[in-house]
Design a protein around this motif. Structure first.
Motif, PDB file in Angstrom:
ATOM      1  N   VAL A  52     -13.690  10.491  16.546  1.00 22.09           N
ATOM      2  CA  VAL A  52     -13.162   9.214  16.062  1.00 22.09           C
ATOM      3  C   VAL A  52     -13.710   8.915  14.669  1.00 22.09           C
ATOM      4  O   VAL A  52     -12.965   8.551  13.753  1.00 22.09           O
ATOM      5  CB  VAL A  52     -13.488   8.057  17.045  1.00 22.09           C
ATOM      6  CG1 VAL A  52     -13.269   6.699  16.383  1.00 22.09           C
ATOM      7  CG2 VAL A  52     -12.634   8.164  18.306  1.00 22.09           C
ATOM      8  N   LEU A  81      -7.005  11.372  16.492  1.00 21.88           N
ATOM      9  CA  LEU A  81      -7.586  10.047  16.751  1.00 21.88           C
ATOM     10  C   LEU A  81      -7.073   9.488  18.072  1.00 21.88           C
ATOM     11  O   LEU A  81      -7.850   8.972  18.886  1.00 21.88           O
ATOM     12  CB  LEU A  81      -7.216   9.080  15.618  1.00 21.88           C
ATOM     13  CG  LEU A  81      -8.214   8.912  14.480  1.00 21.88           C
ATOM     14  CD1 LEU A  81      -7.603   8.074  13.358  1.00 21.88           C
ATOM     15  CD2 LEU A  81      -9.504   8.260  14.970  1.00 21.88           C
ATOM     16  N   TYR A  85      -9.403   8.633  21.325  1.00 24.85           N
ATOM     17  CA  TYR A  85      -9.416   7.292  21.927  1.00 24.85           C
ATOM     18  C   TYR A  85      -8.967   7.343  23.387  1.00 24.85           C
ATOM     19  O   TYR A  85      -9.509   6.628  24.241  1.00 24.85           O
ATOM     20  CB  TYR A  85      -8.533   6.326  21.130  1.00 24.85           C
ATOM     21  CG  TYR A  85      -9.234   5.707  19.937  1.00 24.85           C
ATOM     22  CD1 TYR A  85     -10.412   4.991  20.106  1.00 24.85           C
ATOM     23  CD2 TYR A  85      -8.724   5.837  18.648  1.00 24.85           C
ATOM     24  CE1 TYR A  85     -11.072   4.423  19.020  1.00 24.85           C
ATOM     25  CE2 TYR A  85      -9.372   5.266  17.548  1.00 24.85           C
ATOM     26  CZ  TYR A  85     -10.551   4.563  17.754  1.00 24.85           C
ATOM     27  OH  TYR A  85     -11.209   3.998  16.685  1.00 24.85           O
TER      28      TYR A  85
END
Length: 266
Positions: A52, A81, A85
């Motif tokens: 991240v 990303l 997540y």
């Protein structure tokens, strides 16, 4: 020499930030993405927070630069990303990044990237329990991957379609998806994918009360995950193996598996 911990990657992480400071964004991205598979190592070892931080840095620096946004690396960073997540359980943020990457991939006509974004969106919706939406995305992804001959993408879409089908109790559909994905993964030599499909076949066997089959699949999956150093896959297989042993009344073996699984996840 083989990497063991994140400390072993320190030179690569420093090089990434150094190139970012110099405005050499493509080179920075390639340090992480290409060559020595830094990104793969971080995924296998569950270092999602570091992913991240890296991709957020790159995305924020490149966001305002029109020319760099047209480069394949920008949507690839958004996809990475989103996946990081998703692995951290931050599903709404994952969806936001996958929707962004999907729009760009469609805009630049990258069908492989489009399929990847759709597949990842499906996984995020699956994590939120929105299985019908997940199935819709996975089917779209599957159609594109078959269209363009992306066998790895096809196997991944099938595997994920199986997960959503399993969640809805459509066991036979799930088995069909998992068996097809397993055959492709074996054919193309993707051992991580093979382990995932075997683990999923174990899960559906467990749901159907076929506990001995479940144990067989989870043991095969566990062996591969250990072999390739996939800690997340190893923990998942151990947890599922523990569940199968529990249903058979083999409580000591169940406890051992769950303890080992927890140890990895800490």
């Amino acid at each position: 020499e083989e990497w063991e911990t994140v400390e072993d990657l320190q030179a690569y992480l420093e090089a990434f930030y150094h190139h970012c400071q110099l405005g050499e964004y493509e080179t920075a991205f390639d340090v992480i993405w290409e060559g020595d598979d830094v990104d793969d190592f971080l995924t296998l070892r569950g270092n999602y927070q570091i992913q991240v931080e890296l991709y957020q840095e790159y995305q924020e620096l490149v966001e305002g630069l029109a020319t760099d946004q047209e480069d394949w690396r920008y949507p690839a960073a958004l996809i990475s990303l989103g996946n990081a997540y998703n692995s951290l359980g931050r599903y709404q943020e994952a969806i936001a990044f996958h929707e962004q990457s999907l729009a760009i991939e469609r805009d630049i006509g990258n069908r492989g990237g489009e399929a990847s974004s759709l597949n990842n969106l499906g996984s995020a919706y699956d994590s939120l329990g929105r299985y019908q939406e997940a199935i819709k995305f996975h089917k779209q992804s599957l159609g594109i991957t078959r269209d363009i001959g992306d066998r790895q993408g096809e196997a991944s879409s099938l595997n994920n379609l199986g997960n959503a089908s399993l969640s809805l109790g459509r066991y036979e559909e799930a088995i069909t998806c998992y068996e097809q994905s397993l055959a492709i993964y074996r054919d193309i030599g993707d051992r991580g994918g093979e382990a995932s499909s075997l683990n999923n076949l174990g899960s559906v066997s467990l749901s159907l009360g076929r506990y001995k089959d479940a144990i067989k699949f989870h043991k095969q999956s566990l062996a591969i995950s250990r072999d390739i150093g996939n800690r997340g896959g190893e923990a998942s297989s151990l947890g599922n193996l523990g569940n199968a042993y529990k249903f058979l009344g083999r409580y000591e073996e169940a406890i051992t598996c769950h303890e080992k699984s927890l140890e990895i996840q800490r």
